[in-house]
Design a protein around this motif. Structure first.
Motif, PDB file in Angstrom:
ATOM      1  N   LYS A 130       0.822  -1.227   0.000  1.00 17.75           N
ATOM      2  CA  LYS A 130       0.000   0.000   0.000  1.00 17.75           C
ATOM      3  C   LYS A 130       0.850   1.268   0.000  1.00 17.75           C
ATOM      4  CE  LYS A 130      -3.686  -2.399   2.525  1.00 17.75           C
ATOM      5  NZ  LYS A 130      -4.678  -2.341   3.593  1.00 17.75           N
ATOM      6  N   VAL A 131       2.002   1.231  -0.676  1.00  8.47           N
ATOM      7  CA  VAL A 131       2.847   2.427  -0.740  1.00  8.47           C
ATOM      8  C   VAL A 131       2.243   3.490  -1.646  1.00  8.47           C
ATOM      9  CG1 VAL A 131       4.985   1.193  -0.225  1.00  8.47           C
ATOM     10  CG2 VAL A 131       4.246   1.404  -2.598  1.00  8.47           C
ATOM     11  N   ASP A 132       1.194   3.157  -2.399  1.00 11.67           N
ATOM     12  CA  ASP A 132       0.527   4.135  -3.268  1.00 11.67           C
ATOM     13  C   ASP A 132      -0.291   5.143  -2.468  1.00 11.67           C
ATOM     14  OD1 ASP A 132      -0.951   1.578  -2.824  1.00 11.67           O
ATOM     15  OD2 ASP A 132      -2.615   2.727  -3.686  1.00 11.67           O
ATOM     16  N   ARG A 133      -0.389   4.972  -1.152  1.00 10.25           N
ATOM     17  CA  ARG A 133      -1.220   5.866  -0.345  1.00 10.25           C
ATOM     18  C   ARG A 133      -0.458   7.085   0.161  1.00 10.25           C
ATOM     19  NH1 ARG A 133      -4.470   1.908   3.676  1.00 10.25           N
ATOM     20  NH2 ARG A 133      -5.353   3.895   4.368  1.00 10.25           N
ATOM     21  N   GLY A 134       0.716   7.347  -0.415  1.00  7.12           N
ATOM     22  CA  GLY A 134       1.442   8.577  -0.139  1.00  7.12           C
ATOM     23  C   GLY A 134       2.045   8.670   1.240  1.00  7.12           C
ATOM     24  N   VAL A 135       2.697   7.615   1.705  1.00  4.65           N
ATOM     25  CA  VAL A 135       3.340   7.627   3.025  1.00  4.65           C
ATOM     26  C   VAL A 135       4.838   7.382   2.850  1.00  4.65           C
ATOM     27  CG1 VAL A 135       1.282   6.854   4.238  1.00  4.65           C
ATOM     28  CG2 VAL A 135       2.842   5.166   3.274  1.00  4.65           C
ATOM     29  N   ASP A 136       5.559   7.421   3.964  1.00  6.15           N
ATOM     30  CA  ASP A 136       7.000   7.201   3.934  1.00  6.15           C
ATOM     31  C   ASP A 136       7.292   5.725   4.214  1.00  6.15           C
ATOM     32  OD1 ASP A 136       9.710   7.269   4.029  1.00  6.15           O
ATOM     33  OD2 ASP A 136       9.863   8.418   5.897  1.00  6.15           O
ATOM     34  N   PRO A 137       7.518   4.896   3.180  1.00  7.52           N
ATOM     35  CA  PRO A 137       7.730   3.460   3.392  1.00  7.52           C
ATOM     36  C   PRO A 137       9.044   3.153   4.104  1.00  7.52           C
ATOM     37  CG  PRO A 137       8.079   4.035   1.085  1.00  7.52           C
ATOM     38  CD  PRO A 137       7.574   5.264   1.752  1.00  7.52           C
ATOM     39  N   ASP A 138      10.024   4.050   4.007  1.00  9.70           N
ATOM     40  CA  ASP A 138      11.298   3.804   4.678  1.00  9.70           C
ATOM     41  C   ASP A 138      11.127   3.771   6.195  1.00  9.70           C
ATOM     42  OD1 ASP A 138      12.711   3.629   2.320  1.00  9.70           O
ATOM     43  OD2 ASP A 138      13.042   5.793   2.208  1.00  9.70           O
ATOM     44  N   ASP A 139      10.174   4.564   6.682  1.00  7.87           N
ATOM     45  CA  ASP A 139       9.889   4.569   8.117  1.00  7.87           C
ATOM     46  C   ASP A 139       9.362   3.202   8.559  1.00  7.87           C
ATOM     47  OD1 ASP A 139       9.498   5.664  10.712  1.00  7.87           O
ATOM     48  OD2 ASP A 139       7.364   5.875  10.262  1.00  7.87           O
ATOM     49  N   ILE A 140       8.517   2.589   7.703  1.00 10.67           N
ATOM     50  CA  ILE A 140       7.984   1.257   8.006  1.00 10.67           C
ATOM     51  C   ILE A 140       9.107   0.226   7.976  1.00 10.67           C
ATOM     52  CG2 ILE A 140       6.304  -0.491   7.330  1.00 10.67           C
ATOM     53  CD1 ILE A 140       5.092   2.131   8.356  1.00 10.67           C
ATOM     54  N   ALA A 141      10.011   0.358   7.008  1.00  8.34           N
ATOM     55  CA  ALA A 141      11.144  -0.574   6.914  1.00  8.34           C
ATOM     56  C   ALA A 141      12.001  -0.504   8.178  1.00  8.34           C
ATOM     57  CB  ALA A 141      11.980  -0.257   5.687  1.00  8.34           C
ATOM     58  N   GLU A 142      12.137   0.694   8.749  1.00  7.60           N
ATOM     59  CA  GLU A 142      12.882   0.846   9.996  1.00  7.60           C
ATOM     60  C   GLU A 142      12.147   0.166  11.153  1.00  7.60           C
ATOM     61  OE1 GLU A 142      15.838   2.164  10.801  1.00  7.60           O
ATOM     62  OE2 GLU A 142      16.251   2.379   8.658  1.00  7.60           O
ATOM     63  N   GLN A 143      10.824   0.287  11.160  1.00  5.48           N
ATOM     64  CA  GLN A 143      10.028  -0.389  12.192  1.00  5.48           C
ATOM     65  C   GLN A 143      10.214  -1.902  12.123  1.00  5.48           C
ATOM     66  OE1 GLN A 143       5.854   0.551  12.578  1.00  5.48           O
ATOM     67  NE2 GLN A 143       6.163   2.673  11.978  1.00  5.48           N
ATOM     68  N   VAL A 144      10.218  -2.435  10.894  1.00  5.60           N
ATOM     69  CA  VAL A 144      10.371  -3.878  10.707  1.00  5.60           C
ATOM     70  C   VAL A 144      11.750  -4.327  11.182  1.00  5.60           C
ATOM     71  CG1 VAL A 144      10.399  -5.755   9.021  1.00  5.60           C
ATOM     72  CG2 VAL A 144       8.732  -3.910   8.793  1.00  5.60           C
ATOM     73  N   LEU A 145      12.781  -3.547  10.855  1.00  2.00           N
ATOM     74  CA  LEU A 145      14.139  -3.885  11.292  1.00  2.00           C
ATOM     75  C   LEU A 145      14.223  -3.916  12.819  1.00  2.00           C
ATOM     76  CD1 LEU A 145      17.119  -4.427  10.708  1.00  2.00           C
ATOM     77  CD2 LEU A 145      17.474  -1.943  10.568  1.00  2.00           C
TER      78      LEU A 145
END
Length: 608
Positions: A130-145
């Protein structure tokens, strides 16, 4: 030996993060459907309840061919109550796709399923959806890490690859600066990152059954992965059951998966996920072995149930009028049949022949069983859910939950007050970019029974609540029961507008005019703490006198319609839910008003 022409993966995620939609796109883009074929959305959610509620309940197998490699895909449930489905499926695969919503981030079930996968040493490929919803996906990747590190992942597991995707729009990419129009980058990553199955092809057969299906034409079908050796149609095998018994059987039919279909084949070998037919007594956890080499495989440990409900034969005044299967024999056979395929559920017989104790993971887990039985024509009664207490090292312990509530900022105070009164402890509180607040709590499982509806009322419907089991801790003490009593019907009859109109001033009604009711049936929620007996079948006596305005039409407030889960949450210990194919009714255990008053008086005296 490695089989480079095959990959076995499971898609795991929190509920509603897009697993089934992602599988839809993988099937469509790999030629599984004809060009002119009409395909419904969420094609893997084939069950009627799954489509109605928009959730996945049962894990399902499918497969696609990509660049000469067969990719077996297992779509798993996202709700914590169906975690048993995820746990047993993980033993069939060599890696997982961890799907994370780019807006919601890591939710409780994300943590739960990832912990299970890492514990079994499965390689994870992270997909930020759902990266098409205009958010910062890198922030989510940091959460996952951070989550990987927190769960104690190995150095190899932490070096995961991240793919960004929009399952709804049908594209994936490993770099957002490189636009894509297909899911090919995701499948490329699967081939590169997920290990190929490894084992011995020439050694004796070992196949662990992880799923069971039923076909009305061919009977019971066992589904599992060939861990070692080969299997052929007509081959004689030894079935090693979980209880330690053995029996010899013959493989009548053998299937492999192509798209949404099971296709017959003559043989399969190490690494293949197959379905076998011809063995009536095969169950989840059984091992299929070569006759000359009987070596059972250990089955994955399934987490214990946390809730229990009593299933009883219906004995209300309306018993037997709507159901097809109404006896204790029917009820017993259906419940024990469910246990064969639902590995996270337990059934116990009680001292009485017409009552059975059923253990499950949560209210939704048990309510899906109840709803299925309803639709199959069963009629029965259920009690209020009770949590299962354990004694660990001499200390009475209860199940605890990780609770996450997302609410607008102005509702934070009321949530904190209510959760505090229910023995909840605040663990973390973070604002989000949409102006809301994310609250994380540790709370006893029993304290969540009946809270979801209260939370939605307190937040005017804006609150979102998720929770997942988090082990056992010492008993936290008693909490206050529900603050409102029940509105109990006084006599058997048909509800009238006049009778309901007189009752609605002091309660919230659950019934409408013209409905058959019986004495002791619950027809509403009282505005006060005590139960109130009312006559909702009362009619207005006619006279010869008429007065201006007194005969105006009576206006009723629209009654509150309770779902099955809401009924389970509402009832008290002295109440039951009557389940039939046509109706769901609330009732008192003791229907007679005088006997009920005597029982309450004795109970009150005993507790003093």
């Amino acid at each position: 030996m490695k089989r480079e022409n095959i990959r076995n993966i499971a898609i795991i995620a929190h509920v509603d993060h897009g697993k089934t939609t992602l599988v839809d796109q993988l099937l469509k883009q790999n030629g599984i459907f004809r060009t002119n074929e009409v395909v419904a959305d969420r094609v893997m959610d084939s069950g009627s309840i799954e489509r109605e509620r928009g959730i996945t309940i049962l894990a399902k197998n499918t497969a696609v061919m990509y660049k000469g490699v067969k990719v077996n895909i297992i779509d798993t449930p996202g709700h914590a109550d169906f975690g048993g489905e995820v746990e047993r499926i993980l033993s069939m695969v060599d890696g997982v796709l961890l799907l994370v919503d780019a807006v919601e981030g890591c939710m409780p079930q994300t943590r739960y399923v990832l912990k299970k996968a890492l514990h079994l040493n499965k390689k994870a490929l992270v997909v930020v959806n759902k990266v098409d919803r205009g958010v910062d996906p890198d922030d989510i990747a940091e959460q996952v890490l951070s989550l990987f590190i927190e769960l104690g992942a190995t150095d190899e597991q932490i070096e995961f690859r991240t793919i960004y995707a929009s399952a709804k729009q049908g594209w994936a990419t490993d770099d957002l600066n490189k636009p894509s129009t297909t899911m090919a980058p995701l499948l490329d990553a699967v081939l590169e990152e997920i290990p190929a199955p490894e084992g011995e092809t020439e050694k004796p057969l070992q196949l662990l059954i992880c799923n069971v299906d039923y076909d009305e034409y061919v009977g019971k079908i066992g589904i599992g992965k060939v861990n070692r050796g080969k299997i052929e149609v007509g081959q004689s095998v030894i079935i090693c059951h979980k209880d330690g018994t053995f029996n010899t059987e013959k493989i009548a039919r053998l299937y492999h998966f192509e798209g949404l279909k099971r296709v017959e084949c003559q043989q399969a070998q190490m690494g293949d996920i197959v379905a076998i037919n011809g063995i009536d007594n095969i169950n989840i956890g059984d091992t299929v072995c070569n006759i000359d080499c009987v070596e059972p495989l250990p089955f994955v440990d399934i987490d214990e149930p946390t809730l229990a409900i009593m299933f009883m034969v219906n004995n209300s005044p309306f018993a037997g009028q709507e159901g097809k299967f109404v006896t204790s024999r029917h009820l017993r056979a259906r419940l024990f049949k469910e246990v064969e395929t639902n590995v996270a559920m337990r059934v116990e017989e009680t001292d009485t022949a017409d009552c059975f104790k059923v253990y499950g993971r949560g209210e939704l887990h048990l309510s899906i069983l109840i709803e299925n039985m309803r639709r199959e024509g069963y009629e029965f009664q259920i009690s209020r859910p009770k949590v299962i207490l354990k004694t660990i090292d001499g200390v009475v312990c209860e199940p605890m939950e990780d609770l996450v509530i997302e609410v607008p900022e102005n509702y934070v105070g009321v949530i904190m007050n209510k959760i505090g009164a229910r023995k909840g402890e605040l663990v973390n509180m973070t604002p989000d970019k949409q102006g809301g607040t994310r609250l994380e709590f540790k709370i006893p499982s029993r304290c969540l029974i009946g809270y979801r509806n209260e939370m939605l009322t307190d937040t005017k419907g804006f609150g979102v609540m998720n929770h997942v089991f988090d082990g056992y801790q010492a008993y936290k003490g008693d909490i206050a029961e529900r603050s409102r009593g029940s509105l109990v019907c006084w006599e058997t009859g048909v509800t009238t507008t006049y009778g309901l109109f007189n009752a609605q001033e002091r309660c919230t009604l659950f019934v409408s005019p013209g409905l058959k009711v019986y004495a002791g049936m619950i027809v509403g929620e009282n505005s006060r703490e005590d139960d109130l007996t009312v006559n909702v079948c009362k009619t207005k006596h006619l006279t010869n006198n008429r007065a201006s305005g007194s005969d105006d039409a009576l206006k009723l407030i629209t009654p509150r319609q309770l779902s099955l889960e809401q009924c389970m949450e509402f009832i008290a210990d002295d109440e039951l839910v009557e389940i039939t194919p046509d109706s769901i009714r609330l009732r008192k255990r003791i229907l007679d008003k005088e006997q009920r008053a005597k029982w309450e008086a004795r109970n009150k005296k005993a507790t003093q």
